[in-house]
Every structure is written in C-alpha cells, then in structure tokens.
Design a protein around this motif. Structure first.
Motif, PDB file in Angstrom:
ATOM      1  N   LEU A 134      18.624   2.530  -1.948  1.00  0.00           N
ATOM      2  CA  LEU A 134      19.331   3.699  -1.420  1.00  0.00           C
ATOM      3  C   LEU A 134      20.621   3.259  -0.722  1.00  0.00           C
ATOM      4  N   ALA A 135      20.548   2.175   0.042  1.00  0.00           N
ATOM      5  CA  ALA A 135      21.740   1.655   0.725  1.00  0.00           C
ATOM      6  C   ALA A 135      22.825   1.266  -0.283  1.00  0.00           C
ATOM      7  N   LEU A 136      22.418   0.722  -1.425  1.00  0.00           N
ATOM      8  CA  LEU A 136      23.373   0.380  -2.483  1.00  0.00           C
ATOM      9  C   LEU A 136      24.083   1.625  -3.009  1.00  0.00           C
ATOM     10  N   ILE A 137      23.294   2.662  -3.268  1.00  0.00           N
ATOM     11  CA  ILE A 137      23.875   3.921  -3.734  1.00  0.00           C
ATOM     12  C   ILE A 137      24.836   4.478  -2.689  1.00  0.00           C
TER      13      ILE A 137
ATOM     14  N   GLU B 229      23.171  18.605  -3.967  1.00  0.00           N
ATOM     15  CA  GLU B 229      21.811  18.176  -4.267  1.00  0.00           C
ATOM     16  C   GLU B 229      21.643  17.695  -5.708  1.00  0.00           C
ATOM     17  N   ASN B 230      22.217  18.442  -6.661  1.00  0.00           N
ATOM     18  CA  ASN B 230      22.088  18.035  -8.066  1.00  0.00           C
ATOM     19  C   ASN B 230      22.785  16.709  -8.335  1.00  0.00           C
ATOM     20  N   PHE B 231      23.928  16.516  -7.691  1.00  0.00           N
ATOM     21  CA  PHE B 231      24.659  15.253  -7.827  1.00  0.00           C
ATOM     22  C   PHE B 231      23.820  14.103  -7.276  1.00  0.00           C
TER      23      PHE B 231
ATOM     24  N   LEU C 235      20.435   9.305  -8.043  1.00  0.00           N
ATOM     25  CA  LEU C 235      19.200   8.571  -7.725  1.00  0.00           C
ATOM     26  C   LEU C 235      18.369   8.279  -8.970  1.00  0.00           C
ATOM     27  N   LYS C 236      18.487   9.121  -9.980  1.00  0.00           N
ATOM     28  CA  LYS C 236      17.736   8.907 -11.226  1.00  0.00           C
ATOM     29  C   LYS C 236      18.093   7.570 -11.855  1.00  0.00           C
ATOM     30  N   THR C 237      19.334   7.125 -11.649  1.00  0.00           N
ATOM     31  CA  THR C 237      19.775   5.871 -12.262  1.00  0.00           C
ATOM     32  C   THR C 237      19.014   4.669 -11.704  1.00  0.00           C
ATOM     33  N   LEU C 238      18.395   4.828 -10.526  1.00  0.00           N
ATOM     34  CA  LEU C 238      17.627   3.732  -9.932  1.00  0.00           C
ATOM     35  C   LEU C 238      16.267   3.566 -10.594  1.00  0.00           C
ATOM     36  N   ASP C 239      15.762   4.669 -11.183  1.00  0.00           N
ATOM     37  CA  ASP C 239      14.444   4.667 -11.823  1.00  0.00           C
ATOM     38  C   ASP C 239      13.341   4.291 -10.832  1.00  0.00           C
ATOM     39  N   LEU C 240      13.467   4.820  -9.599  1.00  0.00           N
ATOM     40  CA  LEU C 240      12.467   4.557  -8.558  1.00  0.00           C
ATOM     41  C   LEU C 240      11.782   5.836  -8.086  1.00  0.00           C
ATOM     42  N   GLY C 241      12.102   6.960  -8.716  1.00  0.00           N
ATOM     43  CA  GLY C 241      11.487   8.233  -8.341  1.00  0.00           C
ATOM     44  C   GLY C 241      12.055   8.853  -7.087  1.00  0.00           C
TER      45      GLY C 241
END
Length: 258
Positions: A157-160, A124-126, A131-137
């Motif tokens: 999300l699909a990119l990640i 979960e932390n990973f 997801l934080k790198t997307l800056d989309l909340g």
C-alpha cells in the motif's frame, strides 16, 4: 536527472562523538535509473537518502534534481518531487486511517486542502482499480483500517501511495528488511513492476545481495562514506553473489590497515 556534487556531512562536529560520513562524495543518476545500493553498516547508505530527501542538510556540496538546485530546499518542499518508503511499514502509512483515507491523503500530497476529501468517495473506483494491480485483495478492503493489514500489505500500500502522484524520484530504504522471505519477494516483484510501468527513477538501499543483483540497472557499493563500485546494467548481468561478497571482504580487509 539527479546530481550530487562534492557532498560533505559530519555529525556532531567538534564533539567527542564527531563522525565524518561524507567528504566530497558525488553521484549522477540518469532518468529511469533503478539503482541498488549496498554496503556495510555505517557506510552512509541511509544518510545519502536522508540528504536527498532533505531530512538532513549537507555541510557542503550541491544537490540538483530535474535541473533545479534543491540543496537548501526544506524536506516539506522536496516531498512534492521525492517519495520515500522506509523499513518500518508503519512509517509509510497512517495506521489509524482506512485504506481509502490513506490513498486520499497520498493523492492530495502537495495540494492545499481541508479534510473534506476524507469523506468524499469520488476516487473510490480509481483506488479499486489501482489496488487490483497488487493482486492482494486490497481493492475489497477500502474501509479497513491500515493497522489491521499485514506488513507486506502495508508496504505494498505504501508503494502505491508513494507513486500515485508520479514523483520525480523514489527512495526505498530497506523497505523489505522487516518482512519474512516470502513476503519480501512478493513486495520486491511489486516494486519492480511499479517502477517499470511508471518509468520511475529509484534508489534502493538493501542488505539483500540477491535483490541487489536481480533488480535494477545499476548497482552501487558504499564503504566508509565512499562509492567504491558503480556497476552498469551490462556489467551487472555477470555479477554473482560470491563475486560481490568477495569484493566486499577484500575492501573491508584492506580498510582495516588503511
């Protein structure tokens, strides 16, 4: 890094609807290349990605990835090395599952597993940090089902998901075409950042001329199953939208009489 040699592909051979897409097309892709692919409808752009990903097979020719001949390798084997994002945001994610569950599926791609990892929250932390790198909340929405996300959030999300396991090759099949202009720019900036940070090799099919010029280090134009232009990074910097459109119009006009 990727080499297609003398690829031939005909749909419905011997039928009234026979359509020859490729007749001996070849392409070399270097490690770290980010290649934008443009061209007319029916030029063979998506068919090229389908052949590389293994969604369809070539009639003749050879496909080598990372010095391994994958010409006859099935799609489920190639997906361990090749990730793909489609125009439809729903194709890159599982809408009925949560963000965390989708990320867990992506992280376990290519591994033998049961579905116990879907309830295991050890990563979960990973996931939050990623997801934080997307800056989309999205890092605060791990338990939200993907169906409730906007198209831009789902494509991000699909990119990640597609790059979590560091694939050898990333295929982007008009992945911003279904988005509004503002969201499309956001997703393209995220795409460019991820490719650069992970030093990925990527092929991107697009109808957006501005994106084709702005992003990547190579630009390929296709027409009637042929690669009619392959521009390197140095040449690409001098390209303009007007030049590309003029070249395409010239090729289209000439093909009417060929």
């Amino acid at each position: 890094m990727l080499e297609l040699t003398n690829i031939c592909k005909t749909f419905n051979p011997g039928d009234i609807n026979e359509e020859k897409i490729f007749d001996g097309v070849s392409l070399k892709v270097n490690k770290g290349d980010f290649i934008c692919i443009i061209g007319s409808n029916g030029a063979g752009k998506s068919t090229l990605l389908n052949l590389i990903s293994g969604k369809i097979g070539a009639d003749r020719g050879r496909i080598v990835l990372d010095n391994s001949n994958i010409t006859n390798e099935p799609e489920n084997q190639r997906c361990k090395k090749v990730s793909r994002i489609f125009q439809d945001p729903s194709l890159g994610t599982i809408p009925s599952m949560t963000i965390r569950e989708n990320l867990s599926m992506a992280l376990n791609k290519g591994k033998k597993f049961d579905f116990s990892f879907l309830v295991n929250k050890k990563d979960e932390n990973f996931f939050r940090d990623t997801l934080k790198t997307l800056d989309l909340g999205l890092e605060d929405k791990l338990e939200v089902t993907v169906s409730k996300l906007s198209g831009g959030q789902r494509q991000s999300l699909a990119l990640i998901m597609s790059t979590l396991t560091d694939p050898s090759l990333l295929l982007l099949d008009e992945h911003t075409a279904a988005l509004d202009p503002k969201t499309s720019e956001i997703v393209m900036d995220i795409t460019d950042r991820i490719i650069k940070e992970k030093n990925l090799t990527a092929l991107m099919v697009t109808h957006n001329i501005d994106h084709a010029i702005k992003y990547g280090n190579r630009l390929i134009m296709m027409h009637r199953g042929q690669i009619i232009m392959d521009v390197s990074e140095k040449e690409k910097t001098s390209l303009t939208k007007e030049k590309l459109l003029s070249l395409f119009k010239d090729v289209s006009d000439r093909s009417l009489f060929s």
